[in-house]
Write an enzyme that holds these catalytic residues in place. Sequence first.
Site, PDB file in Angstrom:
ATOM      1  N   GLU A 108       2.319  -4.850  -9.964  1.00 22.02           N
ATOM      2  CA  GLU A 108       1.172  -5.700  -9.622  1.00 22.02           C
ATOM      3  C   GLU A 108       0.724  -6.567 -10.795  1.00 22.02           C
ATOM      4  O   GLU A 108       0.295  -7.703 -10.627  1.00 22.02           O
ATOM      5  CB  GLU A 108      -0.009  -4.832  -9.146  1.00 22.02           C
ATOM      6  CG  GLU A 108       0.176  -4.247  -7.744  1.00 22.02           C
ATOM      7  CD  GLU A 108       0.864  -2.893  -7.716  1.00 22.02           C
ATOM      8  OE1 GLU A 108       1.530  -2.520  -8.708  1.00 22.02           O
ATOM      9  OE2 GLU A 108       0.733  -2.198  -6.694  1.00 22.02           O
ATOM     10  N   GLY A 136       2.633  -1.237  -3.482  1.00 20.07           N
ATOM     11  CA  GLY A 136       2.181  -0.438  -2.344  1.00 20.07           C
ATOM     12  C   GLY A 136       3.276   0.455  -1.781  1.00 20.07           C
ATOM     13  O   GLY A 136       2.984   1.487  -1.153  1.00 20.07           O
ATOM     14  N   ALA A 181       2.914  -4.360  -0.972  1.00 22.35           N
ATOM     15  CA  ALA A 181       2.102  -5.074   0.012  1.00 22.35           C
ATOM     16  C   ALA A 181       2.696  -6.473   0.172  1.00 22.35           C
ATOM     17  O   ALA A 181       3.365  -6.982  -0.731  1.00 22.35           O
ATOM     18  CB  ALA A 181       0.667  -5.159  -0.475  1.00 22.35           C
ATOM     19  N   GLU A 192       3.145   3.459  -3.888  1.00 20.70           N
ATOM     20  CA  GLU A 192       1.892   4.152  -3.540  1.00 20.70           C
ATOM     21  C   GLU A 192       2.022   4.892  -2.213  1.00 20.70           C
ATOM     22  O   GLU A 192       1.520   6.009  -2.052  1.00 20.70           O
ATOM     23  CB  GLU A 192       0.745   3.138  -3.494  1.00 20.70           C
ATOM     24  CG  GLU A 192       0.422   2.578  -4.876  1.00 20.70           C
ATOM     25  CD  GLU A 192      -0.564   1.430  -4.835  1.00 20.70           C
ATOM     26  OE1 GLU A 192      -0.385   0.499  -4.026  1.00 20.70           O
ATOM     27  OE2 GLU A 192      -1.535   1.453  -5.619  1.00 20.70           O
TER      28      GLU A 192
END
Length: 258
Positions: free
Chosen positions: A132, A109, A65, A112
């Site tokens: 993260e 992300g 992200a 993911e």
Amino acid sequence: MAYENIIAEKKGGVGLITLNRPQALNALCAALIDELAHALDDFEADDDIGAIVVTGSEKAFAAGADIKEMKDRTYMDVYGQDFITKGWGRLATTRKPTIAAVSGFALGGGCELAMMCDMIIASESAKFGQPEITIGTIPGSGGTQRLTRFVGKSLSMYMNLTGEFIDADTALRSGLVAKVLPNAEMLDEALRIGAKIAGMSRPITMMCKEAVNRAYETSLAEGVLFERRVFHSTFSTEDQKEGMNAFAEKRKPSWKHR
Ligand code: HXC
């Protein structure tokens, strides 16, 4: 629609989406996620498309992200808007088969997103990670859940608690990816697999995907029952008749529904 952060194109029966923010290693900003969801909607609605490949660049599938975009958001802001759910889960809900074609970094992300696809094809340079923890947060879109189901607790804990990356070979051995290829061959192989899937009966392909995905949502007994019922229901299709007759007649099937 003209996209700024992705490229969406048709390669025969395969929809190819290339994440395209090279200056930020394809960091997944909100605009990119919106465009990705839009392109997926288009490919889902397009009768010519039977499978979807999502890829990035040689250096990065996606580095996560967009940290710069989210760093100043408040709890009330992210909770209030249920940040991450909007648009992010679109890949996981596609009914047509999806393939992540991963080179370079697939982090946070990005990892993911790859795991939301039905399979991951990786190049030798691929690196997967959930870093993260190193920026004071935890995964928000499946990194503690899908990863644990795919690779098991120990490797998932190692990745999530240290933020260290695993290489393509480890990803292959752990079952996270289906195949590893040299960088120059990886995307072609992902497109070949996509084209092969797109060449099957469309409804049967979608039923098969539903049945495999059920394995992650239910008990073994319920999953096997679901599979058997879907297996039974394939006998109501013209393509089951065509497929089995073609075998008996020693010819290639000509699917009614493609
Ligand atoms: C915003 C990013 C970014 C990110 C890289 N960039 N990752 N920008 N968000 N996630 C930007 C850098 O700031 C830099 O911009 C440019 O891309 C190139 O990155 P470098 O760091 O200079 O490259 P390199 O030295 O090769 O290191 C590559 C890297 C590193 C190891 C991948 O960039 C990195 O650690 N990135 C962050 C990885 C991460 O923590 N991901 C998890 C994010 S949280 P400038 O302008 O300086 O050139 C997350 C939560 C998901 O994903 C929640 C659910 C969806």
